[in-house]
Write a protein that holds these residues in place. Structure first.
Motif, mmCIF file in Angstrom:
data_model
loop_
_atom_site.group_PDB
_atom_site.id
_atom_site.type_symbol
_atom_site.label_atom_id
_atom_site.label_comp_id
_atom_site.label_asym_id
_atom_site.label_seq_id
_atom_site.Cartn_x
_atom_site.Cartn_y
_atom_site.Cartn_z
ATOM 1 N N ILE A 476 0.841 -1.206 0.000
ATOM 2 C CA ILE A 476 0.000 0.000 0.000
ATOM 3 C C ILE A 476 0.872 1.251 0.000
ATOM 4 C CG2 ILE A 476 -1.707 1.307 1.336
ATOM 5 C CD1 ILE A 476 -2.725 -1.397 2.404
ATOM 6 N N VAL A 477 1.923 1.234 0.834
ATOM 7 C CA VAL A 477 2.817 2.395 0.912
ATOM 8 C C VAL A 477 3.458 2.668 -0.435
ATOM 9 C CG1 VAL A 477 4.947 3.263 1.959
ATOM 10 C CG2 VAL A 477 3.240 2.106 3.378
ATOM 11 N N ARG A 478 3.858 1.597 -1.132
ATOM 12 C CA ARG A 478 4.491 1.786 -2.449
ATOM 13 C C ARG A 478 3.519 2.389 -3.451
ATOM 14 N NH1 ARG A 478 7.887 -2.777 -1.200
ATOM 15 N NH2 ARG A 478 6.237 -4.268 -1.696
ATOM 16 N N LEU A 479 2.236 2.061 -3.304
ATOM 17 C CA LEU A 479 1.243 2.535 -4.273
ATOM 18 C C LEU A 479 0.767 3.958 -3.967
ATOM 19 C CD1 LEU A 479 -0.912 -0.704 -4.711
ATOM 20 C CD2 LEU A 479 0.551 0.347 -6.432
ATOM 21 N N VAL A 480 0.415 4.224 -2.690
ATOM 22 C CA VAL A 480 -0.222 5.509 -2.387
ATOM 23 C C VAL A 480 0.499 6.323 -1.318
ATOM 24 C CG1 VAL A 480 -2.525 4.782 -3.113
ATOM 25 C CG2 VAL A 480 -1.783 4.347 -0.768
ATOM 26 N N GLY A 481 1.585 5.784 -0.740
ATOM 27 C CA GLY A 481 2.367 6.555 0.222
ATOM 28 C C GLY A 481 1.965 6.294 1.667
ATOM 29 N N ALA A 484 -1.437 7.472 3.567
ATOM 30 C CA ALA A 484 -2.717 6.760 3.413
ATOM 31 C C ALA A 484 -2.977 5.789 4.554
ATOM 32 C CB ALA A 484 -2.730 6.002 2.081
ATOM 33 N N LEU A 485 -1.975 5.552 5.410
ATOM 34 C CA LEU A 485 -2.122 4.561 6.474
ATOM 35 C C LEU A 485 -2.706 5.194 7.735
ATOM 36 C CD1 LEU A 485 1.247 2.572 6.226
ATOM 37 C CD2 LEU A 485 -0.934 2.091 5.111
ATOM 38 N N SER A 486 -3.464 4.404 8.459
ATOM 39 C CA SER A 486 -4.002 4.831 9.756
ATOM 40 C C SER A 486 -2.897 4.724 10.807
ATOM 41 C CB SER A 486 -5.173 3.937 10.154
ATOM 42 O OG SER A 486 -4.693 2.612 10.405
ATOM 43 N N PRO A 487 -3.072 5.374 11.970
ATOM 44 C CA PRO A 487 -2.064 5.250 13.039
ATOM 45 C C PRO A 487 -1.812 3.797 13.445
ATOM 46 C CG PRO A 487 -3.544 7.077 13.525
ATOM 47 C CD PRO A 487 -4.113 6.378 12.315
ATOM 48 N N LYS A 488 -2.870 2.975 13.464
ATOM 49 C CA LYS A 488 -2.699 1.567 13.829
ATOM 50 C C LYS A 488 -1.816 0.848 12.814
ATOM 51 C CE LYS A 488 -5.224 -2.692 14.812
ATOM 52 N NZ LYS A 488 -6.543 -3.363 14.890
#
Length: 587
Positions: A476-481, A484-488
């Motif tokens: 996910i990080v590679r696709l949208v950075g 985009a992630l939640s704190p959890k």
């Protein structure tokens, strides 16, 4: 009596075909030509025999004789094996060099595997008149300062002891006489022989329930191998197969080590031969060689001997297992062994299987690994021993779908998959935590719960789950950075990063970091996971600023968790509580 002989009619490298061999038997050892090269019958067709020769055949031609010996290829078993360095057919390298008068092995050299002149102090443990059965211990010899060698009643023999001879004896002198149940009197020496292709007899296998502690954190905590189990280390060139096996050999809690260098490069085997005699046993401070047997069969040695070397090694390992010891066999690498089988199969003009390997590759591989096991030993004393086998596999180009790797995976329960990408990133041991696996978790769960901590299995399972979750989030990080992630999810990534960098990364050449006890591994993970469990409580709020957690000074202490010494459990517990308190203060 004239020795029976045949005549060579064909020479194809290390394969020789001879006729006049109607009395030859399968796997019989023969002497080829007047130079008496060692060979073994591997195919019979009428009065013709195909023979694989364990020495260089240059200069041998049709018309030369082949002498039958009536014996199968066997190893000599007895005091004097430990500290020995042998070639693939159990000829001591030091004696070969002495006979050859050079660093290269001359042909036709016949030297005993065990010294016939050295005397050993034999101490009986039975008395005249005692009834004994096969496998019973007759007496003991202090072979090295670490290993007490047990002289056993040979397989298939039993009866009443009519004489016992204590004192200083050579391996060929009689130490006991038995009035056998078969009506014959038997004289027993400390020297025994066993055909290498036949597994040694035992009184039955048991379920392996004790982990083989290696001191390598990723192996012990995430992918443990049970004593009596079988594991494999596949990996491309340069990923660290040999270093991993050598580290396991040095630090594992097996009592006897048998290291087989099968077809490896000469410089790698030289490192082993030069390094092992210098290594200290971390448990006793004695030289590691005092409980080690080395078998060296480099890639420039005859290919047929490579095929025999793994059988030589595992037969010696089974012998010490039968004494009640925990034995570990390292085979480096079984790919070279399979290539030797492929070459011999091609010369025999057998129908090839997948990628040219013989059709019996699978059964031979299974037969080798099946000789591992935790067993009840022969004898009336109820002793138990174990033989753990770890085979390195060198798939061409790192392709794990090739036949040797696949056949190995079918019969081994532990897969330590080495990854070239991790090795290039200088992450060692370069074992991929996503592709590796173990099937011994249920077997050894009781040991971890009882000997380490009640929640140790839960800690290990959480660790593996976080590493799996990290791989999904990285996509996910590679696709949208990262935004985009939640704190959890960011907490999962941060914890997994700490597991990778502070726990899984381990320096095999650092005296302090090279070995970690099971309890210290447990506490290291507890301190790292404290960040995750406490963090879950504070990141429930979607508006939580995760950078505040990352700035906490206590996390710098977690990075150095491996520096806390063995036995300082109070310091680990204090760090765990400090992590929890610091993170919860962010609520």
């Amino acid at each position: 009596m004239t020795q029976e002989q045949g005549t060579i009619i064909k020479v194809a490298g290390c394969l020789i075909v001879a006729n006049g061999m109607k009395n030859a038997k399968m796997y019989e050892v023969v002497n080829v030509s007047e130079q008496r090269l060692v060979g073994e019958v591997i195919e019979l067709n009428g009065d013709e025999a195909s023979i694989q020769v364990y020495e260089e055949t240059a200069g041998i031609g049709p018309g030369e004789p082949v002498f039958l010996t009536g014996q199968t290829l066997s190893v000599e078993l007895g005091p004097g094996l430990l500290e020995g360095i042998y070639d693939g057919i159990q000829r001591p390298l030091a004696l070969i060099e002495k006979e050859s008068k050079s660093a290269f092995i001359a042909r036709g050299i016949s030297v005993p595997g065990i010294d016939r002149e050295k005397k050993w102090d034999f101490k009986p443990v039975v008395s005249t008149g005692d009834e004994v059965v096969e496998g019973d211990i007759l007496g003991e010899v202090q072979e090295t300062t670490l290993i007490n060698h047990k002289i056993m009643v040979p397989v298939g023999m039993g009866g009443k002891v009519i004489a016992i001879h204590s004192g200083s004896k050579t391996v060929e002198e009689v130490v006991a006489e038995i009035d056998g149940d078969d009506g014959h009197k038997h004289k027993i020496t400390m020297l025994q022989k066993w055909p290498i292709r036949n597994p040694r007899k035992d009184a039955g296998k048991r379920v392996p329930a004790t982990p083989m502690v290696t001191g390598t954190r990723i192996l012990d905590s995430l992918f443990p191998l049970a004593k009596g189990g079988a594991g494999c280390i596949p990996g491309p060139f340069g990923a660290g197969k040999t270093v991993t096996q050598q580290t396991v050999a040095k630090y594992c809690d097996a009592q006897v080590i048998v290291y087989v260098g099968c077809g490896e490069r000469g410089n790698e085997m030289t490192d082993v031969l030069m390094e092992f005699p210098e290594l200290k046993d971390p448990n006793t401070g004695e030289p590691l060689m005092k409980r080690t047997v080395l078998i060296a069969n480099t890639s420039n040695m005859p290919v047929a001997a490579r095929e025999a070397s793994v059988y030589t090694g595992i037969t010696i390992a089974e012998y010490y297992r039968d004494m009640g010891y925990s034995v570990a066999l390292m085979a480096d690498s079984t790919s070279r062994w399979a290539e030797a089988m492929r070459e011999m199969s091609g010369r025999l003009e057998e129908m090839p299987g997948e990628e040219g390997y013989p059709a019996y590759l699978g059964s031979r591989t299974a037969g080798f690994y099946e000789r591992a096991g935790a067993v009840k030993c022969l004898g009336s004393d109820g002793r138990e021993g174990s033989l753990t086998v770890i085979g390195a596999v060198s798939p061409p180009g790192g392709d794990l779908s090739e036949p040797v790797t696949q056949n190995t995976l079918r019969v081994t329960k532990v897969f330590w998959g080495l990854d070239a990408t991790l090795a290039r990133r200088r992450h060692f041991p370069a074992i991929n935590w996503l592709s590796s696996y173990t099937l011994y978790d249920d077997n050894i769960a009781g040991y971890w719960t009882k000997e380490v901590a009640e929640d140790s299995m839960e800690v290990r399972n959480t660790t593996r789950a976080l590493l799996q979750e990290e791989s999904k989030l990285e996509e996910i990080v590679r696709l949208v950075g990262m935004d985009a992630l939640s704190p959890k999810e960011r907490l999962v990534l941060e914890t997994a990063k700490s597991i990778r960098e502070d726990f899984l990364f381990q320096n095999a050449f650092d005296e302090v970091d090279a070995y970690t006890s099971l309890k210290k591994q447990y506490w290291m993970l507890k301190c790292i996971l404290a960040m995750y469990h406490a963090g879950l409580e504070v990141v429930e709020n979607e508006e939580f600023d995760f950078d505040n957690l990352k700035k906490l000074p206590v996390l710098k202490k977690v990075v150095k968790v491996k520096d806390i010494g063995e036995g300082k459990w109070d310091e680990f517990e204090a760090l765990e509580k400090e992590v929890q308190t610091s993170i919860r203060s962010l609520k």
